[in-house]
Design a protein around this motif. Structure first.
Motif, PDB file in Angstrom:
ATOM      1  N   ALA A   1       0.849  -1.191   0.000  1.00 43.92           N
ATOM      2  CA  ALA A   1       0.000   0.000   0.000  1.00 43.92           C
ATOM      3  C   ALA A   1       0.884   1.241   0.000  1.00 43.92           C
ATOM      4  O   ALA A   1       1.817   1.349   0.809  1.00 43.92           O
ATOM      5  N   LEU A   2       0.599   2.148  -0.910  1.00 44.95           N
ATOM      6  CA  LEU A   2       1.274   3.445  -0.929  1.00 44.95           C
ATOM      7  C   LEU A   2       0.468   4.392  -0.050  1.00 44.95           C
ATOM      8  O   LEU A   2      -0.704   4.658  -0.328  1.00 44.95           O
ATOM      9  N   THR A   3       1.093   4.891   1.013  1.00 45.92           N
ATOM     10  CA  THR A   3       0.374   5.692   2.014  1.00 45.92           C
ATOM     11  C   THR A   3       1.128   6.986   2.289  1.00 45.92           C
ATOM     12  O   THR A   3       1.658   7.190   3.383  1.00 45.92           O
ATOM     13  N   ASP A   4       1.178   7.845   1.286  1.00 50.21           N
ATOM     14  CA  ASP A   4       1.831   9.132   1.494  1.00 50.21           C
ATOM     15  C   ASP A   4       1.009   9.993   2.450  1.00 50.21           C
ATOM     16  O   ASP A   4      -0.166   9.735   2.710  1.00 50.21           O
ATOM     17  N   HIS A   5       1.665  11.034   2.969  1.00 54.28           N
ATOM     18  CA  HIS A   5       1.067  11.841   4.032  1.00 54.28           C
ATOM     19  C   HIS A   5      -0.068  12.726   3.527  1.00 54.28           C
ATOM     20  O   HIS A   5      -0.195  12.998   2.334  1.00 54.28           O
ATOM     21  N   SER A   6      -0.865  13.206   4.478  1.00 52.20           N
ATOM     22  CA  SER A   6      -2.004  14.074   4.187  1.00 52.20           C
ATOM     23  C   SER A   6      -1.605  15.546   4.333  1.00 52.20           C
ATOM     24  O   SER A   6      -0.531  15.859   4.856  1.00 52.20           O
ATOM     25  N   PRO A   7      -2.439  16.480   3.890  1.00 47.81           N
ATOM     26  CA  PRO A   7      -1.995  17.872   3.724  1.00 47.81           C
ATOM     27  C   PRO A   7      -1.578  18.594   4.996  1.00 47.81           C
ATOM     28  O   PRO A   7      -0.734  19.497   4.938  1.00 47.81           O
ATOM     29  N   HIS A   8      -2.132  18.219   6.150  1.00 48.19           N
ATOM     30  CA  HIS A   8      -1.791  18.923   7.385  1.00 48.19           C
ATOM     31  C   HIS A   8      -0.301  18.825   7.697  1.00 48.19           C
ATOM     32  O   HIS A   8       0.279  19.743   8.289  1.00 48.19           O
ATOM     33  N   LEU A   9       0.324  17.711   7.298  1.00 42.95           N
ATOM     34  CA  LEU A   9       1.741  17.507   7.598  1.00 42.95           C
ATOM     35  C   LEU A   9       2.577  18.181   6.501  1.00 42.95           C
ATOM     36  O   LEU A   9       3.166  17.528   5.642  1.00 42.95           O
ATOM     37  N   THR A  10       2.639  19.485   6.571  1.00 46.85           N
ATOM     38  CA  THR A  10       3.319  20.248   5.518  1.00 46.85           C
ATOM     39  C   THR A  10       4.815  19.964   5.510  1.00 46.85           C
ATOM     40  O   THR A  10       5.443  20.012   4.450  1.00 46.85           O
TER      41      THR A  10
ATOM     42  N   ARG B   1       0.082  -6.545  -6.087  1.00 47.14           N
ATOM     43  CA  ARG B   1      -1.000  -5.578  -6.080  1.00 47.14           C
ATOM     44  C   ARG B   1      -0.505  -4.305  -5.402  1.00 47.14           C
ATOM     45  O   ARG B   1      -0.069  -4.338  -4.251  1.00 47.14           O
ATOM     46  N   LEU B   2      -0.556  -3.206  -6.111  1.00 45.03           N
ATOM     47  CA  LEU B   2      -0.247  -1.907  -5.524  1.00 45.03           C
ATOM     48  C   LEU B   2      -1.562  -1.289  -5.075  1.00 45.03           C
ATOM     49  O   LEU B   2      -2.428  -0.970  -5.895  1.00 45.03           O
ATOM     50  N   LEU B   3      -1.716  -1.143  -3.766  1.00 44.47           N
ATOM     51  CA  LEU B   3      -2.957  -0.651  -3.193  1.00 44.47           C
ATOM     52  C   LEU B   3      -2.882   0.858  -2.976  1.00 44.47           C
ATOM     53  O   LEU B   3      -1.834   1.398  -2.632  1.00 44.47           O
ATOM     54  N   SER B   4      -3.998   1.517  -3.167  1.00 47.81           N
ATOM     55  CA  SER B   4      -4.064   2.950  -2.890  1.00 47.81           C
ATOM     56  C   SER B   4      -4.263   3.157  -1.389  1.00 47.81           C
ATOM     57  O   SER B   4      -4.931   2.365  -0.723  1.00 47.81           O
ATOM     58  N   GLY B   5      -3.668   4.214  -0.880  1.00 51.07           N
ATOM     59  CA  GLY B   5      -3.800   4.459   0.546  1.00 51.07           C
ATOM     60  C   GLY B   5      -3.312   5.826   0.940  1.00 51.07           C
ATOM     61  O   GLY B   5      -2.968   6.671   0.097  1.00 51.07           O
ATOM     62  N   ILE B   6      -3.287   6.051   2.240  1.00 50.84           N
ATOM     63  CA  ILE B   6      -2.836   7.321   2.800  1.00 50.84           C
ATOM     64  C   ILE B   6      -2.427   7.086   4.248  1.00 50.84           C
ATOM     65  O   ILE B   6      -2.985   6.210   4.930  1.00 50.84           O
ATOM     66  N   GLU B   7      -1.410   7.796   4.692  1.00 48.87           N
ATOM     67  CA  GLU B   7      -1.188   7.931   6.131  1.00 48.87           C
ATOM     68  C   GLU B   7      -1.787   9.283   6.504  1.00 48.87           C
ATOM     69  O   GLU B   7      -1.181  10.330   6.290  1.00 48.87           O
ATOM     70  N   VAL B   8      -2.995   9.230   7.009  1.00 48.66           N
ATOM     71  CA  VAL B   8      -3.756  10.441   7.263  1.00 48.66           C
ATOM     72  C   VAL B   8      -3.492  10.931   8.685  1.00 48.66           C
ATOM     73  O   VAL B   8      -3.472  10.147   9.629  1.00 48.66           O
ATOM     74  N   ASP B   9      -3.256  12.219   8.809  1.00 52.59           N
ATOM     75  CA  ASP B   9      -3.024  12.807  10.117  1.00 52.59           C
ATOM     76  C   ASP B   9      -4.298  12.786  10.960  1.00 52.59           C
ATOM     77  O   ASP B   9      -5.393  13.095  10.454  1.00 52.59           O
ATOM     78  N   ILE B  10      -4.154  12.426  12.223  1.00 54.14           N
ATOM     79  CA  ILE B  10      -5.237  12.587  13.186  1.00 54.14           C
ATOM     80  C   ILE B  10      -5.124  14.002  13.742  1.00 54.14           C
ATOM     81  O   ILE B  10      -4.143  14.343  14.404  1.00 54.14           O
ATOM     82  N   LEU B  11      -6.102  14.827  13.444  1.00 51.59           N
ATOM     83  CA  LEU B  11      -6.056  16.220  13.869  1.00 51.59           C
ATOM     84  C   LEU B  11      -6.363  16.350  15.365  1.00 51.59           C
ATOM     85  O   LEU B  11      -6.732  15.364  16.025  1.00 51.59           O
TER      86      LEU B  11
END
Length: 339
Positions: A132-141, A169-179
């Protein structure tokens, strides 16, 4: 031996050994430089002196290229191969045979060091069935987190690579910040489109126990969350120094994970070793599932998964409760059923 392959393998092995990034990048840049030439053209350039004068080719990488052109395994590569060690015990090796995938990785779209195809190639070489590719979400500038627009663009790239890659299988994903309020740092519409959502805290890690607990519970009860990433945020070694674990009510948090179908990540990075052993025991008692993930930011770091596998084995986590031992369709069905 192909020179580009030799240079890339050296970079991979240096990353797995956690060498300084400037050393790794010297070999990866050289691989990118010579990769555009045929072996015949490369041989000519090495013979007439143009290769030595090429930007991005230094003394060490030039020697690797010359030895490769002579048909040899370069000395630098052979030394790295001979020095390779493994953290796995017998129990760890048995568990490693069952692990199929990795659900937490990064590319140069956020704070990873390389393009997505290099991460995919490395995962294939390691025998992974899915990544799974889990790049960061926008809050983590600071990590160049992906806006909704960039994540939408990345989804098309991931779909194309998944279709073009045999055996993985390359899965879509995200490491999403918990605000701070427990919300997830991406739109629900986009999170619905992803195969895997790893929710992690990266800011205000020293907040009080009650605040951290409520913040984590907010993310865990969000139907989009698949995995609770590196839950204490601690650092126990490495170039970033050390950092104490966050304080939270582990019994409440892990009970919520079990109730809501959220796996607890066993983060394989040696500098994290997160969760600590005592919290793995609490999560086990709560009935949680686990995900052993590399949190790789470079191709060679995908090989660090063995450290997490060994920790799971030593803490007697049953293989059937580790979601990364499951076939990909079983994994995806589990994620969907918990949404």
């Amino acid at each position: 031996m192909d020179a580009t392959d030799a240079l890339n393998e050296i970079a991979f092995r240096l990353e797995r050994d956690r060498a300084p990034q400037f050393k790794v990048q010297a070999f990866r840049r050289a691989a990118d430089t010579v990769g555009v030439w045929s072996p015949a053209e490369l041989r000519v350039r090495a013979g007439d002196g143009r290769l030595k004068a090429t930007k991005g080719i230094g003394a060490s990488t030039l020697e690797v290229i010359r030895q490769s052109l002579d048909g040899d395994v370069p000395d630098r590569l052979q030394k790295l191969r001979d020095a390779q060690t493994s953290p796995l015990s017998d129990a760890g090796r048995a568990l490693a045979e069952l692990v199929r995938g990795d659900l937490h990785s990064h590319s140069d779209w956020s704070d990873g060091t390389t393009r997505i195809p290099l991460m995919v190639d490395a995962a294939v070489s390691l025998g992974r069935e899915y990544l799974a590719l889990t790049d960061h979400s926008p809050h983590l500038t600071v990590a160049h987190g992906l806006t909704a627009e960039r994540l939408t663009e990345q989804l098309d790239v991931v779909a194309g690579l998944d279709e073009a890659t045999d055996g993985l299988r390359l899965l879509s994903g995200i490491e999403v910040d918990i605000l701070d309020d427990g919300a997830l740092d991406q739109t629900p519409e986009l999170l619905d489109r992803l195969d895997v959502v790893v929710a992690s805290i990266h800011s205000h890690l020293r907040a009080d126990r009650r605040t951290m607990t409520e913040r984590m519970l907010g993310a865990i009860t969000d139907r989009h969350t698949s995995i609770l990433g590196h839950c204490t945020g601690r650092l126990v070694e490495g170039s970033r120094g050390t950092r104490p674990p966050s304080e939270f009510d582990a019994e409440r948090v892990f009970a919520a994970c079990a109730e809501n179908g959220v796996a607890v990540e066993i983060n394989a990075r040696p500098e994290r070793q997160d969760p600590p052993d005592e919290l793995i025991a609490v999560a086990l008692a709560a009935g949680c599932f686990f995900s052993i993930d590399s949190d790789a930011h470079a191709p060679g770091q995908l090989g660090l998964l063995d450290y997490g596998i060994e920790r799971a084995a030593q803490n007697q986590v049953p293989a059937e409760r580790i979601i990364t031992t499951w076939p990909v369709e079983q994994l995806l069905e589990w994620v969907r059923s918990n949404r």
